[in-house]
Scaffold this active site. Sequence first.
Site, mmCIF file in Angstrom:
data_model
loop_
_atom_site.group_PDB
_atom_site.id
_atom_site.type_symbol
_atom_site.label_atom_id
_atom_site.label_comp_id
_atom_site.label_asym_id
_atom_site.label_seq_id
_atom_site.Cartn_x
_atom_site.Cartn_y
_atom_site.Cartn_z
ATOM 1 N N SER A 79 -1.427 -0.798 3.295
ATOM 2 C CA SER A 79 -1.207 -1.261 5.061
ATOM 3 C C SER A 79 -2.227 -2.401 5.308
ATOM 4 O O SER A 79 -1.879 -3.285 6.313
ATOM 5 C CB SER A 79 -0.557 0.214 5.861
ATOM 6 O OG SER A 79 0.638 0.495 5.756
ATOM 7 N N GLU A 80 -3.176 -2.000 4.975
ATOM 8 C CA GLU A 80 -4.261 -1.882 6.085
ATOM 9 C C GLU A 80 -4.194 -3.766 4.922
ATOM 10 O O GLU A 80 -4.992 -4.380 5.913
ATOM 11 C CB GLU A 80 -6.317 -1.756 5.507
ATOM 12 C CG GLU A 80 -6.423 -0.730 6.107
ATOM 13 C CD GLU A 80 -4.750 0.461 5.809
ATOM 14 O OE1 GLU A 80 -4.554 1.025 5.257
ATOM 15 O OE2 GLU A 80 -5.049 2.086 7.052
ATOM 16 N N GLN A 87 11.867 17.828 10.688
ATOM 17 C CA GLN A 87 11.385 17.951 12.753
ATOM 18 C C GLN A 87 13.006 18.299 12.399
ATOM 19 O O GLN A 87 12.846 19.646 13.012
ATOM 20 C CB GLN A 87 10.939 16.957 12.969
ATOM 21 C CG GLN A 87 10.187 18.540 14.494
ATOM 22 C CD GLN A 87 9.231 18.846 14.093
ATOM 23 O OE1 GLN A 87 8.463 18.546 13.211
ATOM 24 N NE2 GLN A 87 8.959 19.338 15.291
ATOM 25 N N GLU A 89 0.647 -1.355 -4.052
ATOM 26 C CA GLU A 89 0.976 -2.542 -4.524
ATOM 27 C C GLU A 89 0.395 -2.996 -3.034
ATOM 28 O O GLU A 89 0.868 -3.938 -2.607
ATOM 29 C CB GLU A 89 2.189 -2.701 -4.650
ATOM 30 C CG GLU A 89 2.397 -2.140 -6.268
ATOM 31 C CD GLU A 89 3.201 -3.241 -6.823
ATOM 32 O OE1 GLU A 89 4.719 -4.153 -6.403
ATOM 33 O OE2 GLU A 89 4.119 -2.484 -7.869
ATOM 34 N N THR A 138 -5.840 -2.726 -10.688
ATOM 35 C CA THR A 138 -6.725 -1.435 -10.008
ATOM 36 C C THR A 138 -7.255 -1.085 -10.980
ATOM 37 O O THR A 138 -7.315 -0.926 -11.720
ATOM 38 C CB THR A 138 -6.388 -0.609 -9.721
ATOM 39 O OG1 THR A 138 -4.883 -0.841 -8.113
ATOM 40 C CG2 THR A 138 -6.934 0.257 -8.854
ATOM 41 N N GLU A 139 -8.803 -0.657 -10.392
ATOM 42 C CA GLU A 139 -9.666 0.163 -11.044
ATOM 43 C C GLU A 139 -10.409 0.769 -10.916
ATOM 44 O O GLU A 139 -10.311 0.393 -9.022
ATOM 45 C CB GLU A 139 -10.930 -1.419 -11.970
ATOM 46 C CG GLU A 139 -10.329 -2.384 -13.255
ATOM 47 C CD GLU A 139 -11.354 -3.156 -13.694
ATOM 48 O OE1 GLU A 139 -12.536 -2.646 -12.772
ATOM 49 O OE2 GLU A 139 -11.237 -4.410 -14.501
ATOM 50 N N GLY A 176 13.803 21.705 10.919
ATOM 51 C CA GLY A 176 13.073 22.737 11.143
ATOM 52 C C GLY A 176 12.386 23.067 9.838
ATOM 53 O O GLY A 176 11.923 23.004 9.118
ATOM 54 N N GLY A 177 12.370 25.012 9.476
ATOM 55 C CA GLY A 177 11.736 25.373 9.001
ATOM 56 C C GLY A 177 12.192 25.548 7.589
ATOM 57 O O GLY A 177 11.519 25.112 6.145
HETATM 58 C C1 LIG Z 1 -7.335 -8.535 0.192
HETATM 59 C C2 LIG Z 1 -6.675 -9.402 -1.004
HETATM 60 C C3 LIG Z 1 -5.642 -10.436 0.164
HETATM 61 C C4 LIG Z 1 -7.836 -10.849 -1.219
HETATM 62 O O1 LIG Z 1 -7.080 -12.137 -1.876
HETATM 63 P P1 LIG Z 1 -8.216 -12.768 -2.114
HETATM 64 O O2 LIG Z 1 -8.947 -13.244 -0.885
HETATM 65 O O3 LIG Z 1 -9.437 -12.855 -2.900
HETATM 66 O O4 LIG Z 1 -6.740 -14.202 -2.551
HETATM 67 P P2 LIG Z 1 -7.329 -15.630 -2.055
HETATM 68 O O5 LIG Z 1 -8.854 -15.595 -2.568
HETATM 69 O O6 LIG Z 1 -6.443 -16.086 -1.258
HETATM 70 O O7 LIG Z 1 -6.652 -15.901 -3.469
HETATM 71 C C5 LIG Z 1 -6.761 -16.445 -4.821
HETATM 72 C C6 LIG Z 1 -5.938 -17.328 -5.779
HETATM 73 O O8 LIG Z 1 -4.631 -16.682 -5.853
HETATM 74 C C7 LIG Z 1 -3.833 -17.821 -5.064
HETATM 75 N N1 LIG Z 1 -2.637 -16.501 -4.342
HETATM 76 C C8 LIG Z 1 -3.133 -15.522 -3.720
HETATM 77 N N2 LIG Z 1 -1.215 -14.815 -2.844
HETATM 78 C C9 LIG Z 1 -0.974 -15.724 -3.907
HETATM 79 C C10 LIG Z 1 0.553 -16.075 -4.465
HETATM 80 N N3 LIG Z 1 1.348 -14.886 -3.358
HETATM 81 N N4 LIG Z 1 1.696 -16.638 -4.713
HETATM 82 C C11 LIG Z 1 0.460 -18.129 -5.659
HETATM 83 N N5 LIG Z 1 -0.730 -17.739 -5.353
HETATM 84 C C12 LIG Z 1 -1.047 -16.814 -4.848
HETATM 85 C C13 LIG Z 1 -4.438 -18.412 -3.430
HETATM 86 O O9 LIG Z 1 -3.854 -19.499 -3.504
HETATM 87 C C14 LIG Z 1 -5.749 -18.400 -4.422
HETATM 88 O O10 LIG Z 1 -5.604 -19.310 -5.549
HETATM 89 P P3 LIG Z 1 -7.174 -20.948 -5.350
HETATM 90 O O11 LIG Z 1 -7.925 -20.186 -5.683
HETATM 91 O O12 LIG Z 1 -6.193 -21.592 -4.276
HETATM 92 O O13 LIG Z 1 -6.898 -21.428 -6.804
HETATM 93 C C15 LIG Z 1 -5.429 -8.976 -2.350
HETATM 94 O O14 LIG Z 1 -7.143 -8.674 -3.129
HETATM 95 C C16 LIG Z 1 -5.329 -7.996 -2.527
HETATM 96 O O15 LIG Z 1 -3.726 -8.400 -2.065
HETATM 97 N N6 LIG Z 1 -5.335 -7.300 -2.259
HETATM 98 C C17 LIG Z 1 -4.737 -5.688 -2.937
HETATM 99 C C18 LIG Z 1 -4.240 -5.329 -4.480
HETATM 100 C C19 LIG Z 1 -3.571 -4.455 -4.414
HETATM 101 O O16 LIG Z 1 -2.489 -4.702 -3.948
HETATM 102 N N7 LIG Z 1 -3.451 -4.350 -5.626
HETATM 103 C C20 LIG Z 1 -2.612 -3.062 -6.302
HETATM 104 C C21 LIG Z 1 -2.558 -3.318 -7.011
HETATM 105 S S1 LIG Z 1 -0.750 -2.211 -8.346
HETATM 106 C C22 LIG Z 1 -1.692 -2.210 -9.674
HETATM 107 O O17 LIG Z 1 -2.390 -1.970 -9.891
HETATM 108 C C23 LIG Z 1 -1.932 -0.709 -10.701
HETATM 109 C C24 LIG Z 1 -0.244 0.134 -9.350
HETATM 110 S S2 LIG Z 1 1.395 -0.177 -9.994
HETATM 111 O O18 LIG Z 1 1.676 -0.518 -8.947
HETATM 112 O O19 LIG Z 1 1.674 0.825 -11.103
#
Ligand SMILES: CC(C)(COP(=O)(O)OP(=O)(O)OC[C@H]1O[C@@H](n2cnc3c(N)ncnc32)[C@H](O)[C@@H]1OP(=O)(O)O)[C@@H](O)C(=O)NCCC(=O)NCCSC(=O)CCS(=O)O
Length: 374
Positions: A363-364, A333, A360, A123-124, A336-337
Amino acid sequence: MLTPEQEQIRDAARDFAQDRLAPGAAARDRDHAFPRAELAEMGALGFLGMLVPEAHGGAETGSVAYALALEEIAAADGACSTIMSVHSSVGCVPILRFGTDAQKARFLPKMAAGEWIGGFALTEPQAGSDASNLKTRAVRKGDHYVIDGAKQFITSGKNGDVIIVFAVTDAAAGKKGISAFIVPTDTPGYQVVRVEEKLGLHASDTCAIAFSDMRVPVENRLGEEGEGYRIALANLEGGRIGIAAQAVGMARAAFDAALAYARERVAFGRPIAEHQAVAFKLADMATQIDAARLMVLRAAQLRDAGKPCLTEASMAKLFASEMAEKVCSDAIQIHGGYGYLCDYPVERIYRDVRICQIYEGTSEVQRMVIARSL
Ligand SMILES: CC(C)(COP(=O)(O)OP(=O)(O)OC[C@H]1O[C@@H](n2cnc3c(N)ncnc32)[C@H](O)[C@@H]1OP(=O)(O)O)[C@@H](O)C(=O)NCCC(=O)NCCSC(=O)CCS(=O)O
């Protein structure tokens, strides 16, 4: 159906969590105290290497046992479960699945033992749900990369030791121009910009971090150049099972507290648990928790069987995290308080559990992933 070994691990995790984590959870939350000693104990007992093979120093219990243990840790202390979940699912597993033999030998034994705590920096500031919109750049110069950029919401960004960092190596290649790197947090140029003040999980640090002219050797690149986005998404799938298990654990703790309170608290001449309004609420809470746990275990079983579980993991996270907020709210709930006071655990659990609908993958995002599979 759980195996006897899985039941044993769950029970051991419950005993440990209730004996060693639960008593200090409120104080660590109040003091924003990172649970270093507790993590050391968890590491020594194998809870931080559950997804790591024995050959690399782990306990290799599989995802089902891991989810069961995480539920127990979360029921005692949400912050410890967050650190464990991020460390295990998206810290250790990427190295295990995509690392070279040398990387596995260098990082996994210490991570599995809890000597090094792992994190995940995708994440950025401008790239959360839209995860491929990264601005962090990694430019290869001979035998190392120079990484510059900023990351946001990084669990254990300050107190962790090894962070998986995602950066753009080829801006023209879009999603296929992102690469992953294993970065020890003592690398010069790794900076903790801010430890965020937040609603809950106070004992777990959530950081804004920056990389300034940070030199990372080529041998620390995880996977091939351009493979980073796939690595990130593949591991988030497992991570989401972990967050769902956490949500179940926190909901269960709030439910247990509400049930105990309802059996003691008398109103209108009898314990409030005997009033239908409260009894039905408790019945709904127990049912929802059970349903969420079954969804978590289904996703974990698929993962253990090496089968795809992207949709099932997203469903489990979506359902468990939304269920947990409602259950924790109902637990307040019923109190209560008193439920609104810091003296009662439901106040802390309600604050802690809210993030499960966001990190990670919100929900959306889970709904997007599920909708795509329909
Ligand atoms: C919203 C999104 C789901 C959108 O995803 P995309 O449409 O951008 O991705 P795809 O084009 O579908 O996939 C890209 C690429 O990866 C392969 N892929 C996808 N999922 C899997 C999987 N489960 N296993 C294996 N491979 C996978 C897919 O086949 C594609 O490969 P090819 O191009 O076909 O070779 C996505 O952007 C998303 O999930 N967004 C949310 C991100 C998120 O959860 N962020 C939180 C990160 S946590 C963090 O950084 C710090 C917090 S921490 O926990 O400390």
